[in-house]
Design a protein around this motif. Sequence first.
Motif, PDB file in Angstrom:
ATOM      1  N   ASP A  37       0.824  -1.214   0.000  1.00  0.00           N
ATOM      2  CA  ASP A  37       0.000   0.000   0.000  1.00  0.00           C
ATOM      3  C   ASP A  37       0.859   1.265   0.000  1.00  0.00           C
ATOM      4  N   TRP A  38       2.006   1.189   0.652  1.00  0.00           N
ATOM      5  CA  TRP A  38       2.845   2.376   0.841  1.00  0.00           C
ATOM      6  C   TRP A  38       3.525   2.813  -0.451  1.00  0.00           C
ATOM      7  N   ARG A  39       4.115   1.886  -1.178  1.00  0.00           N
ATOM      8  CA  ARG A  39       4.871   2.252  -2.392  1.00  0.00           C
ATOM      9  C   ARG A  39       4.013   3.000  -3.412  1.00  0.00           C
ATOM     10  N   ALA A  44       2.458   8.028  -6.168  1.00  0.00           N
ATOM     11  CA  ALA A  44       1.367   8.926  -6.578  1.00  0.00           C
ATOM     12  C   ALA A  44       1.524  10.321  -5.975  1.00  0.00           C
ATOM     13  N   ALA A  45       2.047  10.404  -4.765  1.00  0.00           N
ATOM     14  CA  ALA A  45       2.154  11.696  -4.079  1.00  0.00           C
ATOM     15  C   ALA A  45       3.228  12.580  -4.686  1.00  0.00           C
ATOM     16  N   GLY A  46       4.309  11.973  -5.142  1.00  0.00           N
ATOM     17  CA  GLY A  46       5.405  12.767  -5.703  1.00  0.00           C
ATOM     18  C   GLY A  46       6.077  13.660  -4.683  1.00  0.00           C
ATOM     19  N   GLU A  54       4.335  12.554   7.233  1.00  0.00           N
ATOM     20  CA  GLU A  54       3.710  13.558   8.119  1.00  0.00           C
ATOM     21  C   GLU A  54       2.263  13.816   7.694  1.00  0.00           C
ATOM     22  N   LEU A  55       2.032  13.925   6.379  1.00  0.00           N
ATOM     23  CA  LEU A  55       0.683  14.173   5.877  1.00  0.00           C
ATOM     24  C   LEU A  55      -0.241  12.984   6.145  1.00  0.00           C
ATOM     25  N   VAL A  56       0.284  11.781   5.989  1.00  0.00           N
ATOM     26  CA  VAL A  56      -0.515  10.569   6.234  1.00  0.00           C
ATOM     27  C   VAL A  56      -1.012  10.551   7.672  1.00  0.00           C
ATOM     28  N   LEU A  57      -0.151  10.910   8.604  1.00  0.00           N
ATOM     29  CA  LEU A  57      -0.535  10.874  10.019  1.00  0.00           C
ATOM     30  C   LEU A  57      -1.512  11.989  10.387  1.00  0.00           C
TER      31      LEU A  57
END
Length: 196
Positions: A37-39, A44-46, A54-57
């Motif tokens: 899921d992470w890769r 995609a985020a670039g 940080e954004l994920v959390l």
Amino acid sequence: MRPTAVIDCPACGELAGRGYPTCLVCAELVDQFWTLDWRPLVEAAGLPEQELAELVLQEDVGKLPWTCTDMAMTVLRCTACGAELGTGDLPCLRCRVADEQRWAWDHIGYPTRMTGNEHAMRVARMVLRAPHRQRETIVEGWRLTLPFLLLGELPTNSQAQRIRAHVLAERYDELAACRSLYELAALPSVPWRKEG
């Protein structure tokens, strides 16, 4: 993706997964469930991985897969103690809060978006990444069962209690020789504790 049988790790000689996280082969075998899921999220985020973490959390619980929450915490270092976020020594308040927030996903995701096996793998991974935060018998129990969790198995409550009783009886070496979850839970009940 899941292994179909328990095998010996060619690097550490333990059952594959049991050497997690210090054995690189075992670590790759376990972490592949999280990186699936992470890769794609990173691609995609670039964004640089730490910035993305940080954004994920900061996202609402449940918006992203629980595996991404865990990987974000793996990528980040605690600003207070310097350890992997959520794995620092118990007195570290930031790690304690981060670790407690991690488990919010389980409360909303299980059982409809997280299986019992996935929950067990998540707990095992976190216990083994921060063994100093748990009693040794808990760490040993998860280490023993992880190779079977990787196959998609899940011990019943009865099996888990028997395995725990054997770990408490200091029978780790006997348990480590077992090559199935059934074997782990089927060791004879006596003697309760090894004689020194």
